[in-house]
Design a protein around this motif. Structure first.
Motif, PDB file in Angstrom:
ATOM      1  N   ARG A   1      38.858  -6.474   6.937  1.00 32.44           N
ATOM      2  CA  ARG A   1      37.703  -5.612   6.616  1.00 32.44           C
ATOM      3  C   ARG A   1      37.695  -4.354   7.480  1.00 32.44           C
ATOM      4  O   ARG A   1      37.252  -3.297   7.061  1.00 32.44           O
ATOM      5  CB  ARG A   1      36.378  -6.356   6.865  1.00 32.44           C
ATOM      6  N   GLU A   2      38.182  -4.513   8.739  1.00 34.14           N
ATOM      7  CA  GLU A   2      38.103  -3.384   9.689  1.00 34.14           C
ATOM      8  C   GLU A   2      39.369  -2.533   9.686  1.00 34.14           C
ATOM      9  O   GLU A   2      39.381  -1.437  10.234  1.00 34.14           O
ATOM     10  CB  GLU A   2      37.940  -3.938  11.111  1.00 34.14           C
ATOM     11  N   ALA A   3      40.458  -3.043   9.076  1.00 29.90           N
ATOM     12  CA  ALA A   3      41.769  -2.399   9.257  1.00 29.90           C
ATOM     13  C   ALA A   3      41.910  -1.111   8.446  1.00 29.90           C
ATOM     14  O   ALA A   3      41.360  -0.979   7.356  1.00 29.90           O
ATOM     15  CB  ALA A   3      42.867  -3.372   8.854  1.00 29.90           C
ATOM     16  N   ASP A   4      42.671  -0.160   9.002  1.00 30.59           N
ATOM     17  CA  ASP A   4      43.091   1.016   8.228  1.00 30.59           C
ATOM     18  C   ASP A   4      44.437   0.750   7.574  1.00 30.59           C
ATOM     19  O   ASP A   4      44.734   1.262   6.506  1.00 30.59           O
ATOM     20  CB  ASP A   4      43.198   2.235   9.168  1.00 30.59           C
ATOM     21  N   LEU A   5      45.260  -0.041   8.250  1.00 31.37           N
ATOM     22  CA  LEU A   5      46.602  -0.356   7.750  1.00 31.37           C
ATOM     23  C   LEU A   5      46.872  -1.844   7.986  1.00 31.37           C
ATOM     24  O   LEU A   5      46.675  -2.340   9.102  1.00 31.37           O
ATOM     25  CB  LEU A   5      47.638   0.491   8.515  1.00 31.37           C
ATOM     26  N   VAL A   6      47.285  -2.558   6.919  1.00 29.82           N
ATOM     27  CA  VAL A   6      47.670  -3.969   7.063  1.00 29.82           C
ATOM     28  C   VAL A   6      49.148  -4.099   6.709  1.00 29.82           C
ATOM     29  O   VAL A   6      49.582  -3.642   5.632  1.00 29.82           O
ATOM     30  CB  VAL A   6      46.851  -4.900   6.143  1.00 29.82           C
ATOM     31  N   VAL A   7      49.935  -4.694   7.599  1.00 25.46           N
ATOM     32  CA  VAL A   7      51.359  -4.928   7.348  1.00 25.46           C
ATOM     33  C   VAL A   7      51.558  -6.418   7.076  1.00 25.46           C
ATOM     34  O   VAL A   7      51.165  -7.260   7.897  1.00 25.46           O
ATOM     35  CB  VAL A   7      52.215  -4.480   8.558  1.00 25.46           C
ATOM     36  N   GLY A   8      52.167  -6.745   5.920  1.00 30.64           N
ATOM     37  CA  GLY A   8      52.465  -8.145   5.577  1.00 30.64           C
ATOM     38  C   GLY A   8      53.858  -8.476   6.065  1.00 30.64           C
ATOM     39  O   GLY A   8      54.835  -7.893   5.592  1.00 30.64           O
ATOM     40  N   ALA A   9      53.985  -9.406   7.022  1.00 32.98           N
ATOM     41  CA  ALA A   9      55.281  -9.648   7.678  1.00 32.98           C
ATOM     42  C   ALA A   9      55.534 -11.131   7.896  1.00 32.98           C
ATOM     43  O   ALA A   9      56.189 -11.516   8.859  1.00 32.98           O
ATOM     44  CB  ALA A   9      55.317  -8.896   9.015  1.00 32.98           C
ATOM     45  N   VAL A  10      55.020 -11.980   6.999  1.00 33.40           N
ATOM     46  CA  VAL A  10      55.230 -13.423   7.191  1.00 33.40           C
ATOM     47  C   VAL A  10      56.526 -13.866   6.522  1.00 33.40           C
ATOM     48  O   VAL A  10      57.032 -13.206   5.620  1.00 33.40           O
ATOM     49  CB  VAL A  10      54.070 -14.269   6.626  1.00 33.40           C
ATOM     50  N   LEU A  11      57.034 -14.984   6.965  1.00 36.64           N
ATOM     51  CA  LEU A  11      58.213 -15.564   6.309  1.00 36.64           C
ATOM     52  C   LEU A  11      58.235 -17.069   6.518  1.00 36.64           C
ATOM     53  O   LEU A  11      58.035 -17.558   7.620  1.00 36.64           O
ATOM     54  CB  LEU A  11      59.507 -14.961   6.889  1.00 36.64           C
ATOM     55  N   ILE A  12      58.457 -17.772   5.422  1.00 36.94           N
ATOM     56  CA  ILE A  12      58.843 -19.183   5.481  1.00 36.94           C
ATOM     57  C   ILE A  12      60.257 -19.173   4.899  1.00 36.94           C
ATOM     58  O   ILE A  12      60.423 -18.913   3.698  1.00 36.94           O
ATOM     59  CB  ILE A  12      57.878 -20.050   4.658  1.00 36.94           C
ATOM     60  N   PRO A  13      61.301 -19.333   5.761  1.00 32.53           N
ATOM     61  CA  PRO A  13      62.669 -19.023   5.317  1.00 32.53           C
ATOM     62  C   PRO A  13      63.044 -19.617   3.960  1.00 32.53           C
ATOM     63  O   PRO A  13      62.830 -20.803   3.706  1.00 32.53           O
ATOM     64  CB  PRO A  13      63.543 -19.588   6.437  1.00 32.53           C
ATOM     65  N   GLY A  14      63.544 -18.758   3.109  1.00 30.19           N
ATOM     66  CA  GLY A  14      64.027 -19.175   1.793  1.00 30.19           C
ATOM     67  C   GLY A  14      62.939 -19.361   0.754  1.00 30.19           C
ATOM     68  O   GLY A  14      63.209 -19.344  -0.438  1.00 30.19           O
TER      69      GLY A  14
END
Ligand SMILES: NC(=O)C1=CN([C@@H]2O[C@H](COP(=O)(O)OP(=O)(O)OC[C@H]3O[C@@H](n4cnc5c(N)ncnc54)[C@H](O)[C@@H]3O)[C@@H](O)[C@H]2O)C=CC1
Ligand SMILES: CC(=O)C(=O)O
Ligand SMILES: [Mg+2]
Length: 375
Positions: free
Chosen positions: A230-243
């Motif tokens: 809600r507060e963010a100006d920029l959100v980076v999606g950087a998750v990984l569950i390998p494969g």
């Protein structure tokens, strides 16, 4: 072995599987290399440089796929490339199969031995062939985010670093692995206020040490994602569950609650994306807007800085590639970490997370990778 390197054909993809320096290593090891005409020309690797390194230049991808024992690429094979692959041929490249049933089906039909860069492991719990591209994409994510926060590019008109007397922008990074860490470095460099969410406490401890108080680390929960987005100006999606396909962590509802003109950069889009509204985009047409939030979801971000990325990728892929050329599939039987790269062999899926996501849908069986190679 004959190593074949076709020119990449994805939109604005100028990387190439082998640099001239890498070709020289293969040749020193007694192998032959064929490179598609002008395959690296766009990033300053000329035909002459490849010839000097010991390669031959070939005019068409058809000839490369027909002749080579091992194909070395960067991006996942496109449908017309999949159709040229065959049983007994090794494909060594990024695959990202879990979110891509079409490619998985076509690779199954080809019967080829497909090794995915992104699932090769190392003895430090890392993904050594994905890491250099994650470093690049993590660093680029903040550049891209800052660009699209500008008013003329659809953003709210926020400068991430602020200025004296004006608060900096807020960057939320979901996933504190290689992409997340590199994004944080760049965001801190610009002077932004940075929060990293991860669901691994040991990783949050490491990040707390690395950044020595300069970032806020928060355990990743539905509640934390709701609050900080809600507060963010920029959100980076950087998750990984390998494969595996990426979990959808930021919901449509969360996105509705974000500030107008804020920006999402979903780096995890190559595994299907971790925001509910993400769909893959290209360098040519990188963004779209939903609920007043700019979405940047380029699936081959490192292709934007193709020269740096090609060299960085080759630094990581070269030793495993040479082992495959020297020993063939036996190289995987001798190295557990390389064996984990095997995603498909003779029409069977050999990587559990890919089979969990697609096996039933496509009617493809799972076989243990070691058994598959020995069988
Ligand atoms: N779009 C592009 O061009 C590129 C995309 N990528 C992708 O970026 C993604 C991230 O890659 P890396 O940073 O190398 O992976 P990584 O394995 O280093 O880090 C992933 C992190 O996500 C965390 N995580 C997993 N589930 C989570 C959850 N529910 N909430 C919060 N954190 C969670 C893990 O604990 C881990 O710390 C991958 O999908 C990768 O394929 C990488 C390079 C280029
Ligand atoms: C990892 C990946 O998807 C890329 O480098 O394009
Ligand atoms: Mg809104």
């Amino acid at each position: 072995m004959l190593i074949g390197v076709p020119k990449e054909i994805k939109n604005h993809e100028y990387r190439i599987g082998l640099t001239p320096a890498a070709v020289r290593e293969y040749v020193e090891n007694g192998h032959d290399v064929i490179i598609e005409n002008n395959g690296g020309a766009a990033i300053g690797f000329t035909n002459d440089q490849y010839i000097e390194a010991g390669a031959s230049i070939v005019d068409t991808p058809e000839e490369i796929f027909a002749r080579a024992d091992m194909i070395v690429k960067v991006k996942e094979p496109q449908p017309n490339e999949c159709k040229m692959l065959r049983e007994g041929q090794i494909l060594y490249t990024f695959l990202h199969l879990a979110p891509d049933p079409t490619q998985t089906e076509l690779l199954g039909k080809s019967g080829c031995t497909a090794i995915a860069y992104e699932t090769v492991t190392d003895n430090r719990n890392g993904l050594p062939l994905l890491a250099p591209m994650s470093e690049v994409a993590g660093r680029m994510s903040i550049q891209a985010g800052a660009h699209y926060l500008e008013k003329a590019h659809g953003g709210s008109g926020t400068l991430l670093g602020g200025v004296p007397g004006v608060a900096p922008g807020k960057v939320l990074i979901i996933g504190g692995g290689v992409v997340g860490t590199n994004a944080a470095k760049m965001a801190i460099g610009l002077g932004a206020e940075v929060t990293i969410l991860d669901r691994s406490l040991p990783r949050l401890r490491e990040l707390d040490d690395i950044f020595a108080g300069r970032v806020q680390t928060v355990y990743s929960t539905v509640d934390a994602i709701d609050k900080y987005s809600r507060e963010a100006d920029l959100v980076v999606g950087a998750v990984l569950i390998p494969g595996a396909a990426a979990p959808k962590l930021l919901t449509r509802e969360n996105i509705k609650n974000m500030k107008p003109g804020s920006v999402l950069v979903d780096v995890a889009i190559d595994q299907g994306g971790c925001f509910e509204t993400s769909k893959a985009t290209t360098h040519q047409d990188p963004v779209y807007v939903i609920d007043d939030v700019v979405h940047y979801c380029v699936a081959n971000m490192p292709g934007g800085v193709a020269r740096t990325s090609t060299i960085a990728l080759n630094n990581a892929t070269l030793p495993y590639g040479i082992a495959l050329a020297n020993k063939g599939v036996k190289a995987m039987l001798e190295n557990e970490h390389l064996l984990r790269g095997l995603n498909m062999h003779k029409g069977k899926i050999t990587y559990k997370a890919v089979h969990d996501d697609l096996g039933e849908q496509l009617g493809l069986d799972y076989q243990d990778p070691r058994e598959a190679l020995q069988g």
